[in-house]
Design a protein around this motif. Structure first.
Motif, PDB file in Angstrom:
ATOM      1  N   ALA A 149     -22.443  11.573   5.726  1.00 47.38           N
ATOM      2  CA  ALA A 149     -22.296  12.980   5.328  1.00 47.38           C
ATOM      3  C   ALA A 149     -23.152  13.888   6.208  1.00 47.38           C
ATOM      4  O   ALA A 149     -22.727  14.987   6.591  1.00 47.38           O
ATOM      5  N   SER A 150     -24.359  13.421   6.543  1.00 46.45           N
ATOM      6  CA  SER A 150     -25.242  14.207   7.403  1.00 46.45           C
ATOM      7  C   SER A 150     -24.662  14.374   8.800  1.00 46.45           C
ATOM      8  O   SER A 150     -24.678  15.473   9.378  1.00 46.45           O
ATOM      9  N   ARG A 151     -24.126  13.292   9.346  1.00 47.53           N
ATOM     10  CA  ARG A 151     -23.513  13.374  10.680  1.00 47.53           C
ATOM     11  C   ARG A 151     -22.263  14.243  10.666  1.00 47.53           C
ATOM     12  O   ARG A 151     -21.981  14.948  11.641  1.00 47.53           O
ATOM     13  N   PHE A 152     -21.516  14.218   9.574  1.00 49.93           N
ATOM     14  CA  PHE A 152     -20.336  15.078   9.439  1.00 49.93           C
ATOM     15  C   PHE A 152     -20.734  16.552   9.511  1.00 49.93           C
ATOM     16  O   PHE A 152     -20.109  17.346  10.220  1.00 49.93           O
ATOM     17  N   GLU A 153     -21.787  16.916   8.782  1.00 52.21           N
ATOM     18  CA  GLU A 153     -22.261  18.312   8.790  1.00 52.21           C
ATOM     19  C   GLU A 153     -22.808  18.697  10.162  1.00 52.21           C
ATOM     20  O   GLU A 153     -22.607  19.829  10.617  1.00 52.21           O
ATOM     21  N   ASP A 154     -23.498  17.760  10.816  1.00 52.40           N
ATOM     22  CA  ASP A 154     -24.031  18.041  12.156  1.00 52.40           C
ATOM     23  C   ASP A 154     -22.901  18.326  13.146  1.00 52.40           C
ATOM     24  O   ASP A 154     -22.996  19.251  13.955  1.00 52.40           O
ATOM     25  N   ARG A 155     -21.834  17.539  13.079  1.00 54.87           N
ATOM     26  CA  ARG A 155     -20.703  17.744  13.995  1.00 54.87           C
ATOM     27  C   ARG A 155     -20.023  19.079  13.738  1.00 54.87           C
ATOM     28  O   ARG A 155     -19.610  19.773  14.674  1.00 54.87           O
ATOM     29  N   ARG A 156     -19.918  19.450  12.465  1.00 53.30           N
ATOM     30  CA  ARG A 156     -19.292  20.729  12.137  1.00 53.30           C
ATOM     31  C   ARG A 156     -20.174  21.893  12.608  1.00 53.30           C
ATOM     32  O   ARG A 156     -19.664  22.892  13.119  1.00 53.30           O
ATOM     33  N   TRP A 157     -21.477  21.739  12.457  1.00 53.83           N
ATOM     34  CA  TRP A 157     -22.404  22.790  12.898  1.00 53.83           C
ATOM     35  C   TRP A 157     -22.362  22.942  14.419  1.00 53.83           C
ATOM     36  O   TRP A 157     -22.435  24.065  14.939  1.00 53.83           O
ATOM     37  N   LEU A 158     -22.223  21.833  15.142  1.00 56.42           N
ATOM     38  CA  LEU A 158     -22.195  21.895  16.601  1.00 56.42           C
ATOM     39  C   LEU A 158     -20.973  22.644  17.116  1.00 56.42           C
ATOM     40  O   LEU A 158     -21.026  23.261  18.181  1.00 56.42           O
ATOM     41  N   ILE A 159     -19.861  22.591  16.376  1.00 58.64           N
ATOM     42  CA  ILE A 159     -18.677  23.369  16.778  1.00 58.64           C
ATOM     43  C   ILE A 159     -18.995  24.856  16.741  1.00 58.64           C
ATOM     44  O   ILE A 159     -18.680  25.608  17.673  1.00 58.64           O
ATOM     45  N   THR A 160     -19.652  25.287  15.660  1.00 56.36           N
ATOM     46  CA  THR A 160     -20.049  26.692  15.541  1.00 56.36           C
ATOM     47  C   THR A 160     -21.054  27.067  16.618  1.00 56.36           C
ATOM     48  O   THR A 160     -20.975  28.147  17.216  1.00 56.36           O
ATOM     49  N   GLU A 161     -21.997  26.170  16.882  1.00 57.32           N
ATOM     50  CA  GLU A 161     -23.023  26.439  17.888  1.00 57.32           C
ATOM     51  C   GLU A 161     -22.405  26.582  19.280  1.00 57.32           C
ATOM     52  O   GLU A 161     -22.763  27.493  20.042  1.00 57.32           O
ATOM     53  N   GLU A 162     -21.471  25.705  19.617  1.00 55.52           N
ATOM     54  CA  GLU A 162     -20.825  25.815  20.926  1.00 55.52           C
ATOM     55  C   GLU A 162     -20.014  27.107  21.020  1.00 55.52           C
ATOM     56  O   GLU A 162     -20.009  27.768  22.069  1.00 55.52           O
ATOM     57  N   THR A 163     -19.342  27.464  19.945  1.00 56.41           N
ATOM     58  CA  THR A 163     -18.569  28.707  19.941  1.00 56.41           C
ATOM     59  C   THR A 163     -19.482  29.907  20.179  1.00 56.41           C
ATOM     60  O   THR A 163     -19.148  30.813  20.961  1.00 56.41           O
ATOM     61  N   ASN A 164     -20.636  29.914  19.519  1.00 58.53           N
ATOM     62  CA  ASN A 164     -21.597  31.005  19.722  1.00 58.53           C
ATOM     63  C   ASN A 164     -22.095  31.047  21.162  1.00 58.53           C
ATOM     64  O   ASN A 164     -22.242  32.135  21.753  1.00 58.53           O
ATOM     65  N   ASN A 165     -22.355  29.884  21.744  1.00 61.56           N
ATOM     66  CA  ASN A 165     -22.838  29.830  23.127  1.00 61.56           C
ATOM     67  C   ASN A 165     -21.789  30.355  24.114  1.00 61.56           C
ATOM     68  O   ASN A 165     -22.115  31.108  25.041  1.00 61.56           O
ATOM     69  N   ILE A 166     -20.530  29.958  23.892  1.00 60.60           N
ATOM     70  CA  ILE A 166     -19.457  30.438  24.774  1.00 60.60           C
ATOM     71  C   ILE A 166     -19.270  31.941  24.601  1.00 60.60           C
ATOM     72  O   ILE A 166     -19.096  32.678  25.578  1.00 60.60           O
ATOM     73  N   GLY A 167     -19.326  32.401  23.335  1.00 61.49           N
ATOM     74  CA  GLY A 167     -19.164  33.826  23.067  1.00 61.49           C
ATOM     75  C   GLY A 167     -20.258  34.663  23.707  1.00 61.49           C
ATOM     76  O   GLY A 167     -19.993  35.736  24.276  1.00 61.49           O
ATOM     77  N   THR A 168     -21.486  34.180  23.646  1.00 59.23           N
ATOM     78  CA  THR A 168     -22.612  34.905  24.255  1.00 59.23           C
ATOM     79  C   THR A 168     -22.450  34.975  25.774  1.00 59.23           C
ATOM     80  O   THR A 168     -22.636  36.032  26.386  1.00 59.23           O
TER      81      THR A 168
END
Length: 256
Positions: free
Chosen positions: A64-83
């Motif tokens: 469950a922890s790894r699932f949440e980490d993977r989902r968070w990384l999608i948002t983080e990458e999106t923010n990095n590309i957007g910036t």
């Protein structure tokens, strides 16, 4: 997904068979030694069932922890590309269209990389395409940043955001490939079968087998293992991480 369902069904049958075997062994023991039938087995049963519960808890929690980490990384990458995309505005007007086109192509490639799961050959090819585009974006930003018409310190502001955008792809790749050692799942399976054997042995004292309890136990254990596997591989089963991809798609739409 079909393989996981087949594995769960096979596990269900194995659990049921082990309980029946345990029950028959228990009936035989009861006939030969009715007074000592239950003596000394409580400690063993408690230890094994306790170990099974502990292993399930840790395995489920980790998945469950790894699932949440993977989902968070999608948002983080999106923010990095957007910036990084917003900072294209620091470049000269004549350089911006090409850089924006590269970003659109790059984001399309990143989305496609994970859409192609479970075709790992296609995933690898698309990932390599993303790496190629990263290099193109980086090289062009260094040239465009030196354009006299670019904003002052354009390179200094662009390169950190590009670096974050590039680095997180490796972080996501490692997160996708991170799973418990296969021996953990092997131990979980073996302990489940041993528990089924002991559960059947404990039912030997009853004249008639309780199909309700046997089916309930045989269903729940494979179901728990299946959910853990689904959390570990969230692009293959019923538990999906694809919904988190919508943030990348929304960013892509905003680039049109």
């Amino acid at each position: 997904m079909i393989g996981s369902v087949a594995l769960a069904l096979g596990m269900f049958l194995a659990m049921f068979i082990f309980m029946e075997v345990g029950r028959r062994v228990g009936i035989s023991r009861l006939k030969n030694d009715p007074e000592g039938f239950q003596k000394g087995i409580g400690t063993v049963e408690g230890a094994i069932f306790g170990l099974l519960g502990l292993l399930i808890a840790f395995t489920f929690s980790g998945a469950a922890s790894r699932f949440e980490d993977r989902r968070w990384l999608i948002t983080e990458e999106t923010n990095n590309i957007g910036t990084a995309y917003l900072r294209i505005g620091l470049l000269a007007t004549e350089d911006q269209p090409k850089m924006k086109a590269l970003f659109r192509e790059y984001l399309d490639s990143r989305i496609a990389t994970y859409k192609k799961v479970p075709d790992m050959a296609a995933v690898k090819a698309e990932y390599n395409n993303s790496v190629r585009l990263q290099q193109e974006i980086w090289d062009f930003s260094l040239v465009a940043g030196k354009n006299p018409n670019a904003m002052p310190d354009a390179i200094k502001l662009m390169t950190p955001s590009l670096n974050d955008m590039i680095d997180i792809t490796t972080t996501r790749l490692i997160a996708v490939e991170t799973h418990p050692p296969i021996i953990i799942f092997g131990m979980l399976t073996v302990l489940s079968l041993i528990s089924a054997l002991l559960a059947g042995f404990g039912m030997a004292g009853s004249k008639n087998r309780s199909l309700l309890h046997m089916v309930a136990f045989a269903v729940m254990m494979p179901m728990i293992i299946y959910v853990i596997m689904d959390l570990e591989y969230p692009r293959l089963g019923f538990i999906r991480i694809d919904q988190a991809d919508h943030v990348m798609m929304e960013l892509r739409e905003s680039m049109n």
